[in-house]
Design a protein around this motif. Structure first.
Motif, PDB file in Angstrom:
ATOM      1  N   THR A  79       0.831  -1.200   0.000  1.00 43.43           N
ATOM      2  CA  THR A  79       0.000   0.000   0.000  1.00 43.43           C
ATOM      3  C   THR A  79       0.866   1.251   0.000  1.00 43.43           C
ATOM      4  N   VAL A  80       0.269   2.324  -0.442  1.00 41.40           N
ATOM      5  CA  VAL A  80       0.966   3.614  -0.433  1.00 41.40           C
ATOM      6  C   VAL A  80       1.337   3.969   1.001  1.00 41.40           C
ATOM      7  N   PHE A  81       0.474   3.659   1.935  1.00 39.60           N
ATOM      8  CA  PHE A  81       0.736   3.933   3.347  1.00 39.60           C
ATOM      9  C   PHE A  81       2.012   3.222   3.808  1.00 39.60           C
ATOM     10  N   GLU A  82       2.164   1.956   3.426  1.00 44.23           N
ATOM     11  CA  GLU A  82       3.360   1.197   3.800  1.00 44.23           C
ATOM     12  C   GLU A  82       4.610   1.801   3.152  1.00 44.23           C
ATOM     13  N   ALA A  83       4.493   2.207   1.897  1.00 45.28           N
ATOM     14  CA  ALA A  83       5.629   2.829   1.202  1.00 45.28           C
ATOM     15  C   ALA A  83       6.010   4.139   1.873  1.00 45.28           C
TER      16      ALA A  83
ATOM     17  N   SER B  56      -7.621   6.893   0.047  1.00 43.57           N
ATOM     18  CA  SER B  56      -7.010   6.331   1.244  1.00 43.57           C
ATOM     19  C   SER B  56      -5.667   5.702   0.896  1.00 43.57           C
ATOM     20  N   SER B  57      -4.608   6.156   1.566  1.00 45.83           N
ATOM     21  CA  SER B  57      -3.279   5.582   1.322  1.00 45.83           C
ATOM     22  C   SER B  57      -3.200   4.150   1.850  1.00 45.83           C
TER      23      SER B  57
ATOM     24  N   LYS C 252      -1.972  12.567  -5.900  1.00 48.93           N
ATOM     25  CA  LYS C 252      -2.794  11.442  -6.344  1.00 48.93           C
ATOM     26  C   LYS C 252      -3.575  10.754  -5.234  1.00 48.93           C
ATOM     27  N   ILE C 253      -3.240  11.078  -3.985  1.00 52.65           N
ATOM     28  CA  ILE C 253      -3.960  10.492  -2.850  1.00 52.65           C
ATOM     29  C   ILE C 253      -4.618  11.597  -2.025  1.00 52.65           C
TER      30      ILE C 253
END
Length: 141
Positions: A22-26, A65-66, A58-59
């Motif tokens: 996920t973007v959140f993890e990145a 949601s990231s 983009k988010i």
């Protein structure tokens, strides 16, 4: 000054994540490593790059949601790269015309480092300081 000279000073450490997280993890990895962009590498192949700018545009601005968006959904796939032998002027021109702040460094199809606009600016300031020092020395003679 060349890209290779910049890498010799700053180091060649490269951080990457797979496109399936996920973007959140990145973003967590980026925060932990204190970096503004991270490479997306799969099976030693550069697949893309994810930057703080990508997240913001983009988010965050699209109210996504990231935690529910995967990296592959927003990463930049057309990555602008440089070679170790490229000079600072070329890097600056690329960063300006392509509107990027990070340039992965590729040699023999292998990623050997990454430079940022900050690295380029620091190097240019260093060169200018040396030039001023030499000119001052010349004038003082």
């Amino acid at each position: 000054m060349t890209v290779n000279q910049i890498l010799a000073k700053k180091g060649k450490e490269v951080y990457s994540v797979p496109s399936t997280i996920t973007v959140f993890e990145a973003l967590g990895v980026m925060s932990e490593k204190n970096i503004g962009a991270i490479l997306i590498i799969e099976d030693t192949v550069l697949k893309g790059i994810l930057s703080e700018r990508d997240y913001a545009r983009k988010i965050a601005l699209k109210a996504k949601s990231s935690k529910k968006t995967f990296v592959y959904e927003i990463m930049e796939e057309n990555v602008v790269t440089v070679k170790p032998s490229d000079n600072l002027e070329y890097c600056m021109e690329l960063m300006d015309t392509k509107r990027v702040r990070h340039l992965p460094v590729i040699e023999n199809n292998v990623i050997i480092g990454i430079i940022s606009i900050s690295d380029v600016v620091k190097s240019i300031i260093e060169i200018q300081k040396e030039t001023i020092k030499h000119l001052d020395s010349y004038i003082s003679q």
